[in-house]
Write a protein that holds these residues in place. Structure first.
Motif, PDB file in Angstrom:
ATOM      1  N   GLU A  64     -13.066  -4.526  19.314  1.00  0.00           N
ATOM      2  CA  GLU A  64     -12.199  -3.059  19.782  1.00  0.00           C
ATOM      3  C   GLU A  64     -10.708  -3.503  19.741  1.00  0.00           C
ATOM      4  N   GLY A  65      -9.918  -2.510  19.449  1.00  0.00           N
ATOM      5  CA  GLY A  65      -8.536  -2.674  19.481  1.00  0.00           C
ATOM      6  C   GLY A  65      -7.913  -2.521  17.961  1.00  0.00           C
ATOM      7  N   PRO A  66      -6.580  -2.567  17.914  1.00  0.00           N
ATOM      8  CA  PRO A  66      -5.752  -2.346  16.696  1.00  0.00           C
ATOM      9  C   PRO A  66      -6.085  -3.157  15.363  1.00  0.00           C
ATOM     10  N   ARG A  67      -6.756  -4.225  15.670  1.00  0.00           N
ATOM     11  CA  ARG A  67      -7.191  -5.119  14.788  1.00  0.00           C
ATOM     12  C   ARG A  67      -8.551  -5.252  14.348  1.00  0.00           C
ATOM     13  N   GLY A  68      -9.100  -4.470  14.970  1.00  0.00           N
ATOM     14  CA  GLY A  68     -10.781  -4.735  14.801  1.00  0.00           C
ATOM     15  C   GLY A  68     -11.177  -4.170  13.683  1.00  0.00           C
ATOM     16  N   LEU A  69     -10.613  -3.346  12.777  1.00  0.00           N
ATOM     17  CA  LEU A  69     -11.076  -2.971  11.423  1.00  0.00           C
ATOM     18  C   LEU A  69     -10.585  -4.061  10.462  1.00  0.00           C
ATOM     19  N   GLU A  70      -9.155  -4.538  10.685  1.00  0.00           N
ATOM     20  CA  GLU A  70      -8.669  -5.771   9.744  1.00  0.00           C
ATOM     21  C   GLU A  70      -9.345  -7.021   9.842  1.00  0.00           C
ATOM     22  N   ASP A  71      -9.650  -7.155  11.298  1.00  0.00           N
ATOM     23  CA  ASP A  71     -10.550  -8.515  11.412  1.00  0.00           C
ATOM     24  C   ASP A  71     -11.778  -8.528  10.634  1.00  0.00           C
ATOM     25  N   THR A  72     -12.535  -7.196  10.785  1.00  0.00           N
ATOM     26  CA  THR A  72     -13.917  -7.151  10.277  1.00  0.00           C
ATOM     27  C   THR A  72     -14.021  -7.021   9.003  1.00  0.00           C
ATOM     28  N   LYS A  73     -12.927  -6.517   8.006  1.00  0.00           N
ATOM     29  CA  LYS A  73     -12.477  -6.466   6.577  1.00  0.00           C
ATOM     30  C   LYS A  73     -12.423  -8.014   6.229  1.00  0.00           C
ATOM     31  N   ALA A  74     -11.757  -8.641   6.774  1.00  0.00           N
ATOM     32  CA  ALA A  74     -11.407 -10.139   6.568  1.00  0.00           C
ATOM     33  C   ALA A  74     -12.574 -10.859   6.546  1.00  0.00           C
ATOM     34  N   ARG A  75     -13.414 -10.803   7.492  1.00  0.00           N
ATOM     35  CA  ARG A  75     -14.914 -11.377   7.820  1.00  0.00           C
ATOM     36  C   ARG A  75     -15.614 -10.981   6.693  1.00  0.00           C
ATOM     37  N   ILE A  76     -15.622  -9.703   6.505  1.00  0.00           N
ATOM     38  CA  ILE A  76     -16.546  -9.382   5.300  1.00  0.00           C
ATOM     39  C   ILE A  76     -16.109  -9.843   3.910  1.00  0.00           C
ATOM     40  N   ALA A  77     -14.900  -9.941   3.651  1.00  0.00           N
ATOM     41  CA  ALA A  77     -14.331 -10.499   2.525  1.00  0.00           C
ATOM     42  C   ALA A  77     -14.486 -11.927   2.261  1.00  0.00           C
ATOM     43  N   ASP A  78     -14.745 -12.965   3.545  1.00  0.00           N
ATOM     44  CA  ASP A  78     -15.001 -14.380   3.629  1.00  0.00           C
ATOM     45  C   ASP A  78     -16.551 -14.422   3.119  1.00  0.00           C
ATOM     46  N   ILE A  79     -17.415 -13.723   3.712  1.00  0.00           N
ATOM     47  CA  ILE A  79     -18.699 -13.787   3.617  1.00  0.00           C
ATOM     48  C   ILE A  79     -18.867 -13.500   1.850  1.00  0.00           C
ATOM     49  N   ASN A  80     -18.420 -12.302   1.438  1.00  0.00           N
ATOM     50  CA  ASN A  80     -18.644 -11.964   0.179  1.00  0.00           C
ATOM     51  C   ASN A  80     -17.995 -13.152  -0.850  1.00  0.00           C
ATOM     52  N   ARG A  81     -16.974 -13.774  -0.497  1.00  0.00           N
ATOM     53  CA  ARG A  81     -16.375 -14.795  -1.281  1.00  0.00           C
ATOM     54  C   ARG A  81     -17.507 -15.924  -1.394  1.00  0.00           C
ATOM     55  N   ALA A  82     -17.981 -16.197  -0.062  1.00  0.00           N
ATOM     56  CA  ALA A  82     -18.888 -17.442   0.057  1.00  0.00           C
ATOM     57  C   ALA A  82     -20.262 -17.099  -0.485  1.00  0.00           C
ATOM     58  N   CYS A  83     -20.770 -15.864  -0.432  1.00  0.00           N
ATOM     59  CA  CYS A  83     -22.131 -15.629  -0.975  1.00  0.00           C
ATOM     60  C   CYS A  83     -22.006 -15.195  -2.434  1.00  0.00           C
ATOM     61  N   CYS A  84     -21.087 -14.470  -2.927  1.00  0.00           N
ATOM     62  CA  CYS A  84     -21.234 -13.801  -4.199  1.00  0.00           C
ATOM     63  C   CYS A  84     -20.041 -13.633  -4.955  1.00  0.00           C
ATOM     64  N   ASN A  85     -19.257 -14.976  -4.891  1.00  0.00           N
ATOM     65  CA  ASN A  85     -17.995 -15.165  -5.793  1.00  0.00           C
ATOM     66  C   ASN A  85     -17.034 -13.882  -6.000  1.00  0.00           C
ATOM     67  N   ASN A  86     -17.112 -13.159  -4.935  1.00  0.00           N
ATOM     68  CA  ASN A  86     -16.025 -12.042  -4.620  1.00  0.00           C
ATOM     69  C   ASN A  86     -16.616 -10.743  -5.271  1.00  0.00           C
TER      70      ASN A  86
END
Length: 153
Positions: free
Chosen positions: A54-76
Motif C-alpha cells: 500500500e501507499g503512494p508507490r504501490g502501483l509504481e513498484d508493482t508495475k516495475a516488478r511486472i516489467a522485470d518479470i516480463n523482460r525475464a520471461c518474454c523479452n519484453n
C-alpha cells in the motif's frame, strides 16, 4: 498468428470458457517467470489480488516488478497481467499459484474448476483434463493441453 488459449477456450455457441493463473508478487522470481512464460505462450491472464504494498508507490513498484518479470520471461513481450481482487473472491483463491478454468460467468461453484500448487500451466491443464468434475472443462482442458503443451512439460 497463433491462436491464444482464450480463443481455444471460446465456444462458438456462446458457452465461453476463461482461464486464469492467480499469483502473488511474494512468489519467487523463478516461479513468476515460468508462469508468465506459460501465460504469454497460452494467452492466459495472470491475476494479482492487489499491489505489492500500500501507499503512494504501490502501483509504481508493482508495475516495475511486472516489467522485470516480463523482460525475464518474454523479452519484453508483455504477458497479460491484471489486478482483480474480485476474481480472487469469486473463485475462492486462498493459495497461489492457483489455476482456474471457468465456464460461462463462472459465478457458481458448479461453473469452474480450480487447482492450487507449485506447477506449470501445462500440468494444471493435465489435472483439469483428468480430474475436473465438469465434463466441458475436462474435455476442453485436454484439447488445449495437447494443442499447446503436449511433449513440452
Amino acid at each position: 498468428m497463433s491462436e491464444s488459449m482464450y480463443d481455444k477456450f471460446r465456444d462458438p455457441n456462446a458457452n465461453t470458457m476463461r482461464a486464469f493463473i492467480f499469483v502473488s508478487m511474494k512468489l519467487s522470481d523463478t516461479t513468476l517467470i515460468a508462469l508468465a512464460r506459460d501465460s504469454r505462450r497460452a494467452g492466459v491472464g495472470l491475476v494479482l489480488q492487489g499491489f505489492i504494498h500500500e501507499g503512494p508507490r504501490g502501483l509504481e513498484d508493482t508495475k516495475a516488478r511486472i516489467a522485470d518479470i516480463n523482460r525475464a520471461c518474454c523479452n519484453n513481450n508483455v504477458a497479460n497481467w491484471q489486478i482483480n481482487p474480485i476474481l480472487f473472491k469469486r473463485y475462492e483463491v486462498k493459495a497461489v499459484p492457483a489455476f482456474v478454468i471457468a465456464k460461462g460467468s463462472g459465478n457458481s461453484s458448479t461453473d469452474f474448476s480450480k487447482v492450487s500448487g507449485e506447477m506449470s500451466l501445462g500440468t494444471a491443464l493435465k489435472f483439469f483434463a483428468q480430474e475436473s468434475r465438469i465434463p466441458d472443462i475436462k474435455k476442453r482442458a485436454g484439447q488445449v493441453y495437447y494443442q499447446t503443451f503436449a511433449g513440452q512439460d
